[in-house]
Write a protein that holds these residues in place. Structure first.
Motif, short mmCIF file in Angstrom:
data_model
loop_
_atom_site.label_atom_id
_atom_site.label_comp_id
_atom_site.label_asym_id
_atom_site.label_seq_id
_atom_site.Cartn_x
_atom_site.Cartn_y
_atom_site.Cartn_z
N MET A 54 0.85 -1.17 0.00
CA MET A 54 0.00 0.00 0.00
C MET A 54 0.90 1.24 0.00
SD MET A 54 -2.88 1.28 2.78
CE MET A 54 -3.63 -0.30 2.89
N SER A 55 0.55 2.20 -0.83
CA SER A 55 1.35 3.42 -0.91
C SER A 55 1.17 4.25 0.37
CB SER A 55 0.94 4.25 -2.12
OG SER A 55 -0.30 4.90 -1.88
N GLU A 56 2.13 5.12 0.61
CA GLU A 56 2.07 5.99 1.79
C GLU A 56 0.84 6.90 1.73
OE1 GLU A 56 4.78 9.49 3.68
OE2 GLU A 56 5.82 7.77 2.84
N ALA A 65 -2.32 4.88 2.54
CA ALA A 65 -2.38 4.60 3.97
C ALA A 65 -2.80 5.85 4.74
CB ALA A 65 -1.04 4.09 4.47
N GLU A 66 -2.26 7.00 4.35
CA GLU A 66 -2.63 8.26 4.99
C GLU A 66 -4.10 8.60 4.74
OE1 GLU A 66 -0.98 12.85 5.35
OE2 GLU A 66 0.05 11.44 4.03
N LEU A 67 -4.59 8.31 3.55
CA LEU A 67 -6.00 8.54 3.22
C LEU A 67 -6.89 7.73 4.14
CD1 LEU A 67 -8.38 9.53 1.48
CD2 LEU A 67 -7.82 7.69 -0.14
N PHE A 68 -6.61 6.44 4.29
CA PHE A 68 -7.44 5.60 5.14
C PHE A 68 -7.36 6.03 6.60
CE2 PHE A 68 -6.96 2.23 1.72
CZ PHE A 68 -8.23 2.44 1.21
N SER A 69 -6.19 6.44 7.04
CA SER A 69 -6.04 6.94 8.40
C SER A 69 -6.84 8.23 8.61
CB SER A 69 -4.56 7.18 8.70
OG SER A 69 -4.40 7.70 9.99
N ALA A 70 -6.79 9.12 7.64
CA ALA A 70 -7.53 10.39 7.73
C ALA A 70 -9.03 10.15 7.73
CB ALA A 70 -7.14 11.31 6.57
N LEU A 71 -9.49 9.18 6.93
CA LEU A 71 -10.92 8.83 6.93
C LEU A 71 -11.34 8.27 8.28
CD1 LEU A 71 -11.29 7.31 3.37
CD2 LEU A 71 -12.53 9.30 4.26
N GLN A 72 -10.51 7.42 8.86
CA GLN A 72 -10.81 6.85 10.18
C GLN A 72 -10.90 7.96 11.22
OE1 GLN A 72 -11.52 3.75 11.29
NE2 GLN A 72 -11.75 4.60 13.34
N SER A 73 -9.95 8.87 11.19
CA SER A 73 -9.93 9.98 12.13
C SER A 73 -11.16 10.87 11.94
CB SER A 73 -8.64 10.78 11.93
OG SER A 73 -8.61 11.89 12.78
N GLU A 113 -5.81 13.45 -4.13
CA GLU A 113 -6.92 14.39 -4.25
C GLU A 113 -7.99 14.10 -3.20
OE1 GLU A 113 -6.58 15.31 -9.03
OE2 GLU A 113 -7.84 13.64 -8.37
N LEU A 114 -8.28 12.82 -2.98
CA LEU A 114 -9.25 12.47 -1.95
C LEU A 114 -8.75 12.84 -0.56
CD1 LEU A 114 -10.56 9.02 -3.22
CD2 LEU A 114 -11.87 11.14 -3.00
N LEU A 115 -7.47 12.64 -0.33
CA LEU A 115 -6.89 13.00 0.95
C LEU A 115 -7.02 14.50 1.19
CD1 LEU A 115 -5.33 12.24 3.49
CD2 LEU A 115 -3.21 12.43 2.16
N GLU A 116 -6.77 15.29 0.19
CA GLU A 116 -6.94 16.74 0.32
C GLU A 116 -8.39 17.08 0.65
OE1 GLU A 116 -6.47 20.87 -2.23
OE2 GLU A 116 -5.69 19.02 -3.09
#
Length: 74
Positions: A1-3, A6-14, A50-53
């Protein structure tokens, strides 16, 4: 999994932990709509970055609206 992924999924969880009144689908739909507004691409076509943003922007907007609601209630 790309960094970024992983950050996107973590941000969604948060985000889901602070927007407890929203169901998962509602949260994803709202982020997808915001992503489309920002980048012209929604959930299906947006990159993970883009989704992370969009998740970050949604969180900033959500927290600002909660702060406004708290100030009005005080």
């Amino acid at each position: 999994m790309s960094e970024t992924r992983a950050e996107l999924f973590s941000a969604l969880q948060s985000l889901s932990e602070i927007a407890t009144e929203m169901r998962g689908g509602q949260l994803m739909a709202a982020v997808g709509e915001l992503c489309a507004d920002i980048h012209g691409r929604g959930l299906w076509d947006a990159t993970d970055a883009e989704l992370l943003e969009a998740v970050w922007q949604f969180r900033r907007d959500f927290e600002a609206s909660m702060g406004s609601a708290n100030r009005k209630g005080a």
